[in-house]
Design a protein around this motif. Structure first.
Motif, mmCIF file in Angstrom:
data_model
loop_
_atom_site.group_PDB
_atom_site.id
_atom_site.type_symbol
_atom_site.label_atom_id
_atom_site.label_comp_id
_atom_site.label_asym_id
_atom_site.label_seq_id
_atom_site.Cartn_x
_atom_site.Cartn_y
_atom_site.Cartn_z
ATOM 1 N N ALA A 1 41.011 37.603 43.313
ATOM 2 C CA ALA A 1 42.042 37.804 42.738
ATOM 3 C C ALA A 1 42.773 39.171 42.703
ATOM 4 C CB ALA A 1 42.397 36.934 41.532
ATOM 5 N N ALA B 1 47.471 37.675 39.066
ATOM 6 C CA ALA B 1 47.060 37.359 37.964
ATOM 7 C C ALA B 1 47.855 37.529 36.543
ATOM 8 C CB ALA B 1 45.474 37.814 37.623
ATOM 9 N N SER C 1 41.266 32.233 40.933
ATOM 10 C CA SER C 1 42.254 32.744 40.283
ATOM 11 C C SER C 1 43.339 31.804 39.831
ATOM 12 C CB SER C 1 43.403 33.860 41.068
ATOM 13 O OG SER C 1 43.740 33.272 42.036
#
Ligand code: ZN
Length: 207
Positions: free
Chosen positions: A2, A7, A56
């Motif tokens: 990620a 994120a 993620s």
């Protein structure tokens, strides 16, 4: 892996899940000899998913933070649904043992039920077992014998066997940590219990 960028929109919700779990587990300690705060365990599980698994997906990571709240704290499914939505609550429910059953039966059922888990639940359970076998290998409860620790490793391997085909990198990580744990504890057990009979690993207590 990620990126920070993708994120960021999920971070407030993830911190809310971490804060909720920390509040619910307040005052609880791991059974390890160092008596670390219980919340260290869900943090480790979420960290394994994010760092080693490249996960993620916010629902999966939130469920990792929350995965022991129904089982080990005064938390209800309704509460989880209200705070984090139906999906996260459902994942945590999947990961919750039926605490009305005897421990040996719960452990046997976990092996069977794992085969029917959703993908998020499978991911959390694999990371959960990685975190636990690391603790049992390096930082176990003070009163556990080497044999009991080995039995835990064998049981964890059976649970993960029910989850194969979910995430190759996490499964390889589990295999590596398991092999390491078996080597460490196998050596210990040989010196400590050289003349005692082997115990079937499947139905041993963890605590
Ligand atoms: Zn756990």
């Amino acid at each position: 892996m990620a990126t920070l960028q993708n994120a960021l929109p999920e971070l407030p919700a993830l911190f809310a899940a971490l804060g909720f779990a920390a509040h619910k587990h307040a005052g609880q300690l791991r059974k390890s000899a160092d008596m670390s705060p219980y919340i260290n365990h869900p943090i480790a599980v979420a960290g394994i998913l994010a760092r080693d698994g490249g996960i993620s997906d916010a629902a999966t990571l939130a469920a990792a933070f929350l995965h022991d709240t129904l089982e080990d704290t005064a938390t209800t499914e309704i509460e989880l649904t209200r705070h984090f939505g139906v999906l996260v609550a459902a994942i945590v429910v999947e990961l919750t043992d039926d605490m009305t059953l005897p421990k040996a039966e719960r452990k046997a059922r976990q092996i069977v039920l794992a085969r029917e888990y959703s993908r998020p639940a499978r991911l959390v359970r694999i990371a959960d077992k990685i975190a636990n076998i690391r603790d049992v290998t390096h930082n176990p409860p003070a009163h556990w014998s080497a044999e009991r620790r080995l039995n835990y490793l064998h049981w964890a391997a059976q649970v993960v066997a029910s989850l194969r085909g979910t995430h190759a990198a996490l499964e390889r990580l589990f295999d590596a940590d398991l092999a390491h744990g078996l080597a460490v504890l196998g050596a210990l057990a040989e010196t400590a219990t050289a003349d005692s009979p082997r115990i079937s690993p499947q139905l041993q207590d963890r605590s």
